[in-house]
Write a protein that holds these residues in place. Structure first.
Motif, short mmCIF file in Angstrom:
data_model
loop_
_atom_site.label_atom_id
_atom_site.label_comp_id
_atom_site.label_asym_id
_atom_site.label_seq_id
_atom_site.Cartn_x
_atom_site.Cartn_y
_atom_site.Cartn_z
N LEU A 44 0.82 -1.20 0.00
CA LEU A 44 0.00 0.00 0.00
C LEU A 44 0.86 1.25 0.00
N GLU A 45 1.89 1.28 0.86
CA GLU A 45 2.79 2.43 0.90
C GLU A 45 3.59 2.52 -0.39
N THR A 47 2.62 1.55 -3.31
CA THR A 47 1.70 2.07 -4.33
C THR A 47 1.57 3.58 -4.21
N ARG A 48 1.43 4.09 -2.99
CA ARG A 48 1.33 5.54 -2.79
C ARG A 48 2.56 6.25 -3.34
N ARG A 49 3.73 5.69 -3.08
CA ARG A 49 4.97 6.33 -3.53
C ARG A 49 5.12 6.26 -5.04
N ALA A 90 -8.11 0.66 0.69
CA ALA A 90 -6.84 1.36 0.88
C ALA A 90 -6.02 1.33 -0.40
N ALA A 91 -6.04 0.20 -1.10
CA ALA A 91 -5.29 0.08 -2.35
C ALA A 91 -5.84 1.02 -3.41
N THR A 93 -7.65 3.81 -2.98
CA THR A 93 -7.42 5.20 -2.64
C THR A 93 -5.94 5.56 -2.73
N ALA A 94 -5.07 4.56 -2.64
CA ALA A 94 -3.64 4.81 -2.81
C ALA A 94 -3.29 5.02 -4.28
N GLY A 95 -4.20 4.64 -5.17
CA GLY A 95 -3.98 4.85 -6.59
C GLY A 95 -3.95 3.59 -7.44
N GLN A 201 -10.67 5.33 -9.82
CA GLN A 201 -10.47 6.60 -9.12
C GLN A 201 -11.63 7.55 -9.38
#
Length: 226
Positions: A44-45, A47-49, A90-91, A93-95, A201
């Motif tokens: 998840l992190e 993916t955000r990055r 969460a995935a 919304t992380a993109g 999205q």
């Protein structure tokens, strides 16, 4: 092996999120297959990055590269054993552009990679809506349309609303008495104006902005837009 056998180029692999982000920066693939639970940095992190950097990929399953497409941003496709709503939400919304379980068939995996690369969302709108209805804020004081949607035309707002309630492109075309090509053009313009990566999205934004209220329904929701 599954991807390569179908002509998809695997440009990198990684064992954790840190390596995944680094591999994305190095190879800039079209699609990333991303696990969720990994050491050092979870998916998840990572993916955000990757999304924040606007392009890249890798995972335990491997990043995939290919020929150029109009949208050069890397898409992330979650591939995991954990079918939990909060992970999926969460995935997204992380993109991430989609969510698959590891028991997926090889044929479905290949089709999913190609679908996400083409800019479509993998999850059925009905699944996305179920998650949004569970997790989206329910503040009734919100305005009906968030300021981020102010740049859309009335027709584009109508298309976004119907898209968020579960209609495929074909169903949108039938509902609005338009050609499928015209609907695709409207969807593409919506994504471009709102700087969104894909339909997932767009659905998330439609709910979180108040354009579509949790609990409302407006059309078939029984199938993914594959």
């Amino acid at each position: 092996m599954i991807l390569a056998a179908d002509g998809i180029e695997v440009v990198a692999e990684a064992v954790n999120g840190t390596e995944a982000v680094a591999a994305v920066r190095r190879t800039r693939p079209d699609v990333v297959l991303m696990d969720i639970r990994m050491p050092e940095m979870d998916g998840l992190e990572a993916t955000r990055r990757i999304m924040a950097a606007d392009g890249g990929s890798s995972t335990g399953a491997g990043g995939t590269g290919g020929t150029a497409v109009d949208d050069q941003r890397t898409k992330v496709l979650i591939l995991t054993t954990y079918d939990l709503d909060h992970y999926v939400y969460a995935a997204l919304t992380a993109g991430a552009s989609g969510f698959l379980l590891k028991d997926v068939t090889p044929e479905h995996l290949i089709a999913s990679v190609r679908l996400v690369r083409a800019g479509d969302a993998l999850l059925a709108p009905a699944i996305t809506r179920r998650l949004i209805e569970r997790f989206a804020p329910r503040d009734e004081s919100r305005s009906a349309v968030h300021r981020d949607l102010s740049g859309l035309t009335p027709r584009e707002l109508e298309v976004l609303h119907l898209l968020a309630t579960g209609l495929s492109n074909a169903e949108l075309a039938d509902r609005l008495t338009l050609s499928t090509t015209t609907v695709k053009t409207h969807v593409a313009r919506i994504l471009s104006k709102l700087d969104l990566r894909d339909r997932v999205q767009a659905v998330v934004l439609a709910y979180e902005s108040g354009l579509v209220a949790p609990g409302t329904h407006s059309g078939p929701t029984h199938r993914p837009d594959l």
